[in-house]
Design a protein around this motif. Structure first.
Motif, PDB file in Angstrom:
ATOM      1  N   ARG A  10      42.626  53.859  98.329  1.00 30.01           N
ATOM      2  CA  ARG A  10      42.733  53.941  96.862  1.00 30.01           C
ATOM      3  C   ARG A  10      42.913  55.396  96.410  1.00 30.01           C
ATOM      4  O   ARG A  10      42.569  56.337  97.120  1.00 30.01           O
ATOM      5  CB  ARG A  10      41.546  53.296  96.180  1.00 30.01           C
ATOM      6  CG  ARG A  10      40.111  53.685  96.569  1.00 30.01           C
ATOM      7  CD  ARG A  10      39.814  55.085  96.615  1.00 30.01           C
ATOM      8  NE  ARG A  10      38.402  55.421  96.582  1.00 30.01           N
ATOM      9  CZ  ARG A  10      37.946  56.619  96.235  1.00 30.01           C
ATOM     10  NH1 ARG A  10      38.767  57.591  95.945  1.00 30.01           N
ATOM     11  NH2 ARG A  10      36.649  56.871  96.230  1.00 30.01           N
ATOM     12  N   ALA A  12      41.798  57.412  92.943  1.00 31.72           N
ATOM     13  CA  ALA A  12      40.891  57.118  91.827  1.00 31.72           C
ATOM     14  C   ALA A  12      40.758  58.319  90.882  1.00 31.72           C
ATOM     15  O   ALA A  12      39.707  58.951  90.826  1.00 31.72           O
ATOM     16  CB  ALA A  12      39.533  56.711  92.392  1.00 31.72           C
ATOM     17  N   PRO A  13      41.813  58.634  90.158  1.00 25.68           N
ATOM     18  CA  PRO A  13      41.747  59.824  89.304  1.00 25.68           C
ATOM     19  C   PRO A  13      40.927  59.612  88.031  1.00 25.68           C
ATOM     20  O   PRO A  13      40.774  58.485  87.560  1.00 25.68           O
ATOM     21  CB  PRO A  13      43.223  60.059  88.939  1.00 25.68           C
ATOM     22  CG  PRO A  13      43.820  58.686  88.963  1.00 25.68           C
ATOM     23  CD  PRO A  13      43.100  57.928  90.049  1.00 25.68           C
ATOM     24  N   SER A  14      40.403  60.712  87.515  1.00 24.67           N
ATOM     25  CA  SER A  14      39.748  60.691  86.202  1.00 24.67           C
ATOM     26  C   SER A  14      40.768  61.191  85.188  1.00 24.67           C
ATOM     27  O   SER A  14      41.276  62.301  85.346  1.00 24.67           O
ATOM     28  CB  SER A  14      38.536  61.626  86.206  1.00 24.67           C
ATOM     29  OG  SER A  14      37.658  61.217  87.220  1.00 24.67           O
ATOM     30  N   GLU A  46      39.119  56.230  86.764  1.00 27.84           N
ATOM     31  CA  GLU A  46      37.690  56.573  86.670  1.00 27.84           C
ATOM     32  C   GLU A  46      37.424  57.290  85.343  1.00 27.84           C
ATOM     33  O   GLU A  46      37.365  58.523  85.269  1.00 27.84           O
ATOM     34  CB  GLU A  46      37.294  57.418  87.876  1.00 27.84           C
ATOM     35  CG  GLU A  46      37.541  56.656  89.178  1.00 27.84           C
ATOM     36  CD  GLU A  46      36.597  56.991  90.309  1.00 27.84           C
ATOM     37  OE1 GLU A  46      36.207  58.158  90.433  1.00 27.84           O
ATOM     38  OE2 GLU A  46      36.257  56.067  91.077  1.00 27.84           O
ATOM     39  N   TYR A 197      29.361  59.249  88.154  1.00 30.21           N
ATOM     40  CA  TYR A 197      30.425  59.181  89.160  1.00 30.21           C
ATOM     41  C   TYR A 197      29.896  58.538  90.449  1.00 30.21           C
ATOM     42  O   TYR A 197      30.505  57.609  90.985  1.00 30.21           O
ATOM     43  CB  TYR A 197      30.968  60.598  89.430  1.00 30.21           C
ATOM     44  CG  TYR A 197      31.694  60.709  90.745  1.00 30.21           C
ATOM     45  CD1 TYR A 197      32.833  59.940  90.997  1.00 30.21           C
ATOM     46  CD2 TYR A 197      31.235  61.553  91.755  1.00 30.21           C
ATOM     47  CE1 TYR A 197      33.488  60.016  92.226  1.00 30.21           C
ATOM     48  CE2 TYR A 197      31.884  61.636  92.974  1.00 30.21           C
ATOM     49  CZ  TYR A 197      33.010  60.860  93.207  1.00 30.21           C
ATOM     50  OH  TYR A 197      33.643  60.927  94.416  1.00 30.21           O
ATOM     51  N   VAL A 201      31.456  54.941  91.674  1.00 31.94           N
ATOM     52  CA  VAL A 201      32.444  55.028  92.756  1.00 31.94           C
ATOM     53  C   VAL A 201      31.988  54.188  93.961  1.00 31.94           C
ATOM     54  O   VAL A 201      32.792  53.506  94.607  1.00 31.94           O
ATOM     55  CB  VAL A 201      32.711  56.508  93.138  1.00 31.94           C
ATOM     56  CG1 VAL A 201      31.678  57.054  94.107  1.00 31.94           C
ATOM     57  CG2 VAL A 201      34.079  56.699  93.751  1.00 31.94           C
ATOM     58  N   ARG A 215      40.171  61.430  99.819  1.00 32.38           N
ATOM     59  CA  ARG A 215      39.987  62.325  98.675  1.00 32.38           C
ATOM     60  C   ARG A 215      39.834  63.764  99.178  1.00 32.38           C
ATOM     61  O   ARG A 215      39.719  63.984 100.390  1.00 32.38           O
ATOM     62  CB  ARG A 215      38.775  61.907  97.836  1.00 32.38           C
ATOM     63  CG  ARG A 215      37.477  61.889  98.596  1.00 32.38           C
ATOM     64  CD  ARG A 215      36.369  61.297  97.735  1.00 32.38           C
ATOM     65  NE  ARG A 215      35.133  61.143  98.476  1.00 32.38           N
ATOM     66  CZ  ARG A 215      34.187  60.268  98.185  1.00 32.38           C
ATOM     67  NH1 ARG A 215      34.342  59.437  97.184  1.00 32.38           N
ATOM     68  NH2 ARG A 215      33.080  60.210  98.890  1.00 32.38           N
ATOM     69  N   LEU A 219      34.867  66.926  97.593  1.00 32.49           N
ATOM     70  CA  LEU A 219      33.923  65.821  97.382  1.00 32.49           C
ATOM     71  C   LEU A 219      33.160  65.447  98.653  1.00 32.49           C
ATOM     72  O   LEU A 219      32.435  64.461  98.678  1.00 32.49           O
ATOM     73  CB  LEU A 219      34.663  64.602  96.812  1.00 32.49           C
ATOM     74  CG  LEU A 219      35.064  64.774  95.343  1.00 32.49           C
ATOM     75  CD1 LEU A 219      35.984  63.652  94.887  1.00 32.49           C
ATOM     76  CD2 LEU A 219      33.832  64.836  94.447  1.00 32.49           C
TER      77      LEU A 219
END
Ligand code: GLU
Length: 287
Positions: A10, A12-14, A46, A197, A201, A215, A219
Motif C-alpha cells: 500500500r 498511504a499518504p497524508s 491518511e 497515526y 495505521v 515506506r 518511519l
C-alpha cells in the motif's frame, strides 16, 4: 481458490500537501513489489489530521498517481471516515488497562521535562514524563467524567511486559529487535481526534491484509510501536521495506514545502512520467 493469501502492498499518504518525488518513489516501490508478487497495490488516504488535510491535496494524490500510471482498487479507504473503528480498538486496550488518559497540555509536559536535566530522550525528542500515568483511578475517572480534555497514552512498560520480546523483518534492514520502550508512552488517541497515526495505521494495515509495508526509513522507529500494537491487538505481522529517503542535489530531504519538486510542478514543467520514473530508478515492469 488459492491456499495462499494474496500479497498486498500500500501507499498511504497524508493529504497535507502535494506529493513530491520522495512520495512518488515510495508509491512506485510499493507498486513494483505488488507487481513482482502478483499481488494488490492499495492506496489509502491518511487524513486523520482534519485541520491540515485538504480535499484539494486528495485530488492531487489521485491525479499524480494516475499520471504515473498506477492503478488500485476502489473504494479507497479514507481514515477520517473510520474514527469509530479506531475508537473500538482503543477501547480493547483500555479494557486491558494498557492505555491511560493524559490531561497534560504541551506546556505542562515541557515544564515537567525541563525540571529534570536527565529526562530520557527517544527518536522524537524527550519522552513523556509520565505525569498522568500515576494518577489514581478515582481521580482519573472523575476527570474523564467531568469532561476534562484528554489524550490516551499507551502504558509502555506494561505493554512491553505483556508482549514479550519481538522483532520485525525488513527487506533492507534485516531482522530488527523491537524496542518500543525507547519511544515511551506515545499517544494513541489525541485530544482533538480519537486516534493517532500509530493506532490507525496498525488497524488499517491489518484489516486491509497488508502483507508488505513499504515506506521511508524516517518511519523505521515507528515500526517498534506498530509491532507492539499488532501483538496487543492480535494482528498478524506484516513484512517491512523501509527505503532510503531521497534527497535533492544539496543532500536535503524532499519535503512537502519544496514546491518546485512536487509531481504536479514537474508535470506542469513538461516532464513525462518516464522522465520521473527514470530519475527515481525504479524498475517498473509496465505501466
Ligand atoms: N501517512 C504517513 C505519511 O504520509 C505514512 C504512513 C505509512 O506509510 O505508514 O507520512
Amino acid at each position: 481458490m488459492t491456499d495462499f493469501p494474496i500479497p498486498v502492498t500500500r501507499f498511504a499518504p497524508s493529504p497535507s500537501g502535494y506529493l513530491h518525488l520522495g512520495h512518488a518513489y515510495s508509491a512506485l516501490l510499493a507498486y513494483r513489489e505488488a507487481q513482482k508478487q502478483k499481488g494488490v497495490f492499495l492506496l489509502r488516504i491518511e487524513d486523520i489530521d482534519i485541520t491540515r488535510c485538504k480535499d484539494e491535496y486528495i485530488d492531487g494524490i489521485y491525479e499524480d498517481l494516475k499520471w504515473l500510471g498506477l492503478e488500485w482498487p476502489e473504494p479507497v479507504l479514507r481514515q477520517s471516515e473510520h474514527f469509530e473503528r479506531y475508537d473500538q480498538f482503543l477501547h480493547v486496550l483500555e479494557e486491558a488497562d494498557l492505555v491511560y488518559p493524559c490531561f497534560c497540555t504541551r506546556k505542562e509536559i515541557q515544564a515537567e521535562i525541563a525540571k529534570s536535566p536527565s529526562a530520557p530522550h527517544g527518536p522524537d525528542g524527550a519522552l513523556y514524563p509520565g505525569t498522568c500515568k500515576y494518577l489514581d483511578h478515582a481521580e482519573r475517572k472523575a476527570r474523564v467524567e467531568r469532561g476534562d480534555s484528554h489524550a490516551w497514552r499507551i502504558h509502555m512498560d506494561k505493554a512491553v511486559k505483556l508482549a514479550g520480546s519481538l522483532t520485525f523483518k525488513d527487506r533492507i534492514h534485516g531482522e530488527v529487535k523491537v524496542e518500543p520502550e525507547t519511544c515511551g508512552d506515545v499517544v494513541l488517541a489525541r485530544k482533538d481526534v480519537p486516534t493517532s497515526y500509530h493506532l490507525s495505521v496498525v488497524i488499517d494495515d491489518a484489516l486491509q491484509h497488508v502483507s508488505l509495508v513499504v515506506r521511508g526509513e524516517d518511519l523505521l522507529h515507528a515500526t517498534h510501536i506498530h509491532r507492539i500494537l499488532q501483538t496487543l491487538l492480535g494482528f498478524p505481522e506484516p513484512e517491512y521495506l523501509h527505503h532510503e529517503l531521497l534527497t535533492d542535489e544539496n543532500g536535503k530531504r524532499f519535503a512537502k514545502r519544496d514546491k518546485s519538486l512536487t509531481i504536479k510542478a514537474l508535470r506542469e514543467n513538461g516532464l513525462s512520467k518516464e522522465d520521473v520514473i527514470r530519475r527515481l530508478n525504479v524498475d517498473i515492469e509496465k505501466i
